[in-house]
Design a protein around this motif. Structure first.
Motif, PDB file in Angstrom:
ATOM      1  N   LEU A   1       0.806  -1.222   0.000  1.00 52.59           N
ATOM      2  CA  LEU A   1       0.000   0.000   0.000  1.00 52.59           C
ATOM      3  C   LEU A   1       0.843   1.278   0.000  1.00 52.59           C
ATOM      4  CD1 LEU A   1      -2.677  -1.074   2.614  1.00 52.59           C
ATOM      5  CD2 LEU A   1      -3.049  -0.706   0.169  1.00 52.59           C
ATOM      6  N   ALA A   2       2.139   1.128   0.185  1.00 53.99           N
ATOM      7  CA  ALA A   2       3.022   2.301   0.236  1.00 53.99           C
ATOM      8  C   ALA A   2       2.964   3.068  -1.081  1.00 53.99           C
ATOM      9  CB  ALA A   2       4.450   1.878   0.522  1.00 53.99           C
ATOM     10  N   GLU A   3       3.186   4.363  -0.986  1.00 56.12           N
ATOM     11  CA  GLU A   3       3.145   5.211  -2.173  1.00 56.12           C
ATOM     12  C   GLU A   3       4.194   4.775  -3.185  1.00 56.12           C
ATOM     13  OE1 GLU A   3       3.313   9.934  -3.319  1.00 56.12           O
ATOM     14  OE2 GLU A   3       3.061   9.336  -1.246  1.00 56.12           O
ATOM     15  N   CYS A   4       3.812   4.778  -4.425  1.00 58.07           N
ATOM     16  CA  CYS A   4       4.698   4.411  -5.524  1.00 58.07           C
ATOM     17  C   CYS A   4       5.798   5.472  -5.647  1.00 58.07           C
ATOM     18  CB  CYS A   4       3.880   4.325  -6.811  1.00 58.07           C
ATOM     19  SG  CYS A   4       4.864   3.999  -8.272  1.00 58.07           S
ATOM     20  N   PRO A   5       7.048   5.042  -5.826  1.00 61.35           N
ATOM     21  CA  PRO A   5       8.135   6.024  -5.940  1.00 61.35           C
ATOM     22  C   PRO A   5       8.172   6.752  -7.286  1.00 61.35           C
ATOM     23  CG  PRO A   5       8.987   3.806  -6.178  1.00 61.35           C
ATOM     24  CD  PRO A   5       7.529   3.671  -5.821  1.00 61.35           C
ATOM     25  N   CYS A   6       7.355   6.325  -8.242  1.00 59.69           N
ATOM     26  CA  CYS A   6       7.358   7.005  -9.537  1.00 59.69           C
ATOM     27  C   CYS A   6       6.704   8.383  -9.406  1.00 59.69           C
ATOM     28  CB  CYS A   6       6.644   6.163 -10.596  1.00 59.69           C
ATOM     29  SG  CYS A   6       4.867   6.053 -10.362  1.00 59.69           S
ATOM     30  N   ARG A   7       6.882   9.206 -10.366  1.00 59.30           N
ATOM     31  CA  ARG A   7       6.373  10.581 -10.312  1.00 59.30           C
ATOM     32  C   ARG A   7       4.997  10.739 -10.955  1.00 59.30           C
ATOM     33  NH1 ARG A   7       9.376  12.567  -6.492  1.00 59.30           N
ATOM     34  NH2 ARG A   7      11.575  12.641  -6.951  1.00 59.30           N
ATOM     35  N   ALA A   8       4.345   9.646 -11.309  1.00 54.33           N
ATOM     36  CA  ALA A   8       3.039   9.732 -11.967  1.00 54.33           C
ATOM     37  C   ALA A   8       2.009  10.361 -11.032  1.00 54.33           C
ATOM     38  CB  ALA A   8       2.572   8.348 -12.394  1.00 54.33           C
ATOM     39  N   VAL A   9       1.063  11.073 -11.602  1.00 54.22           N
ATOM     40  CA  VAL A   9       0.008  11.719 -10.826  1.00 54.22           C
ATOM     41  C   VAL A   9      -0.866  10.642 -10.187  1.00 54.22           C
ATOM     42  CG1 VAL A   9      -2.003  13.222 -10.968  1.00 54.22           C
ATOM     43  CG2 VAL A   9       0.023  13.711 -12.349  1.00 54.22           C
ATOM     44  N   LYS A  10      -1.160  10.821  -8.891  1.00 54.56           N
ATOM     45  CA  LYS A  10      -1.994   9.871  -8.150  1.00 54.56           C
ATOM     46  C   LYS A  10      -3.250  10.584  -7.659  1.00 54.56           C
ATOM     47  CE  LYS A  10       1.463   6.814  -7.959  1.00 54.56           C
ATOM     48  NZ  LYS A  10       2.516   7.512  -8.611  1.00 54.56           N
ATOM     49  N   SER A  11      -4.300   9.839  -7.489  1.00 52.19           N
ATOM     50  CA  SER A  11      -5.543  10.381  -6.953  1.00 52.19           C
ATOM     51  C   SER A  11      -5.394  10.603  -5.455  1.00 52.19           C
ATOM     52  CB  SER A  11      -6.681   9.384  -7.220  1.00 52.19           C
ATOM     53  OG  SER A  11      -7.771   9.640  -6.375  1.00 52.19           O
ATOM     54  N   ASN A  12      -5.802  11.775  -4.975  1.00 53.69           N
ATOM     55  CA  ASN A  12      -5.751  12.043  -3.541  1.00 53.69           C
ATOM     56  C   ASN A  12      -6.704  11.151  -2.760  1.00 53.69           C
ATOM     57  OD1 ASN A  12      -3.739  13.999  -3.538  1.00 53.69           O
ATOM     58  ND2 ASN A  12      -5.190  15.631  -3.981  1.00 53.69           N
ATOM     59  N   SER A  13      -7.841  10.794  -3.361  1.00 53.23           N
ATOM     60  CA  SER A  13      -8.790   9.948  -2.638  1.00 53.23           C
ATOM     61  C   SER A  13      -8.246   8.525  -2.480  1.00 53.23           C
ATOM     62  CB  SER A  13     -10.155   9.926  -3.329  1.00 53.23           C
ATOM     63  OG  SER A  13     -10.055   9.371  -4.614  1.00 53.23           O
ATOM     64  N   THR A  14      -7.569   7.994  -3.495  1.00 57.16           N
ATOM     65  CA  THR A  14      -6.997   6.657  -3.331  1.00 57.16           C
ATOM     66  C   THR A  14      -5.797   6.694  -2.397  1.00 57.16           C
ATOM     67  OG1 THR A  14      -5.671   6.869  -5.350  1.00 57.16           O
ATOM     68  CG2 THR A  14      -7.819   5.792  -5.562  1.00 57.16           C
ATOM     69  N   LYS A  15      -5.070   7.797  -2.393  1.00 59.56           N
ATOM     70  CA  LYS A  15      -3.960   7.957  -1.452  1.00 59.56           C
ATOM     71  C   LYS A  15      -4.501   7.943  -0.028  1.00 59.56           C
ATOM     72  CE  LYS A  15      -0.209  11.076  -0.194  1.00 59.56           C
ATOM     73  NZ  LYS A  15       0.495  12.317  -0.526  1.00 59.56           N
TER      74      LYS A  15
END
Length: 60
Positions: A30-44
């Protein structure tokens, strides 16, 4: 050998059961992906809340 994780519905809730020995692995997944791709704040937020809940259970 650990039991396989299970997922089931209980009314309006989804229940995920997994062996305690696999909880840390799920936290890592579940840890945040180290890539720089845009992530959804709600899924975060979902990942963070679930990871924190798992951490509280592991530390008991």
């Amino acid at each position: 050998m650990s039991a396989a994780p299970t997922v089931r519905a209980e009314g309006d809730e989804i229940v995920i059961r997994l062996p305690r020995s696999e909880a840390h692995g799920l936290m890592v997944a579940l840890a945040e992906c180290p890539c720089r791709a845009v992530k959804s704040n709600s899924t975060k937020s979902i990942r963070n809340r679930l990871s924190k809940a798992l951490g509280r259970l592991i530390s008991r």
